[in-house]
Design an enzyme around this catalytic site. Structure first.
Site, PDB file in Angstrom:
ATOM      1  N   CYS A  83       0.826  -1.208   0.000  1.00 15.40           N
ATOM      2  CA  CYS A  83       0.000   0.000   0.000  1.00 15.40           C
ATOM      3  C   CYS A  83       0.869   1.271   0.000  1.00 15.40           C
ATOM      4  O   CYS A  83       1.503   1.568  -0.997  1.00 15.40           O
ATOM      5  CB  CYS A  83      -1.007  -0.035   1.151  1.00 15.40           C
ATOM      6  N   HIS A  99      -3.949  -4.909   0.128  1.00 10.25           N
ATOM      7  CA  HIS A  99      -3.489  -5.428   1.417  1.00 10.25           C
ATOM      8  C   HIS A  99      -3.579  -6.958   1.427  1.00 10.25           C
ATOM      9  O   HIS A  99      -4.648  -7.494   1.701  1.00 10.25           O
ATOM     10  CB  HIS A  99      -4.337  -4.841   2.557  1.00 10.25           C
ATOM     11  N   GLU A 145      -2.532  -8.962   3.622  1.00  5.57           N
ATOM     12  CA  GLU A 145      -2.809  -9.419   4.984  1.00  5.57           C
ATOM     13  C   GLU A 145      -4.301  -9.336   5.326  1.00  5.57           C
ATOM     14  O   GLU A 145      -4.732  -9.902   6.329  1.00  5.57           O
ATOM     15  CB  GLU A 145      -1.967  -8.628   5.997  1.00  5.57           C
TER      16      GLU A 145
END
Length: 192
Positions: A76, A174, A176
């Site tokens: 990001c 993202h 994650e």
């Protein structure tokens, strides 16, 4: 050893949790010697470009990151700071990727927030990931399309959702927070 770079941009905790869920040990640190010795480095980020860049420069992390030889993954804001320049606060980046970052034109809702697919995926980061998979995005600025693009996304316009040059990898989304597809991408990076 996996190192997640600690600086004044958020999201280190969720990245650390994702890496540990995959069975890897990691540390979150801004210690340049630990970063240089790491097997893999993750450069996360949620925040504002100018203040993040000032923090990197004040702590010598800008030069340390540019000099790394092991695999590095920007996430990001990490991707945006690895580029030449971002329109966010007219900020000069690290220049790892010869790409500029621009603000989305207000032709739809900005920020681009939510789930989206990728296209033109290439490289080892995307091994085992189909173009039907969805990834989670939250951003108001985008990296221009480039020969360094490893994946593209369409939101308002087509842009680089991932970049790759030598040992440097970066994604706008993202991983994650992107479920199984994001987990696979992190696993691919950690097993490079």
């Amino acid at each position: 050893m996996i190192v997640i770079i600690k600086y004044n941009a958020g999201n280190t905790q969720s990245v650390e949790n994702a890496v540990r869920r995959l069975g890897y040990d990691c540390i979150v640190t801004n210690d340049i010697e630990d970063i240089k010795k790491a097997d893999k480095v993750i450069f996360p980020g949620v925040g504002e470009a100018a203040t993040a860049m000032q923090h990197l420069q004040a702590n010598g992390l800008d030069l340390a990151i540019k000099g790394l030889k092991q695999p590095v993954l920007g996430i990001c804001l990490g991707l945006q700071l690895m580029c030449n320049y971002t329109q966010e606060s007219n900020t000069k980046g690290l220049g790892i990727f010869d790409v500029n970052v621009k603000r989305f034109p207000p032709l739809d809702i900005v920020p681009h927030m939510g789930w989206n697919t990728l296209n033109n995926c290439k490289g080892e980061l995307f091994s085992g990931i189909s173009e039907e998979e969805h990834f989670y995005f939250v951003h108001s600025y985008y990296a221009e399309e480039s020969p360094l693009s490893a994946a593209q996304c369409d939101y308002i316009l087509p842009y680089s959702a991932a970049l790759q040059k030598d040992n440097f990898y970066a994604v706008q989304f993202h991983p994650e927070k992107s479920g199984k597809a994001g987990e696979q991408l992190l696993k691919n990076f950690l097993s490079l």
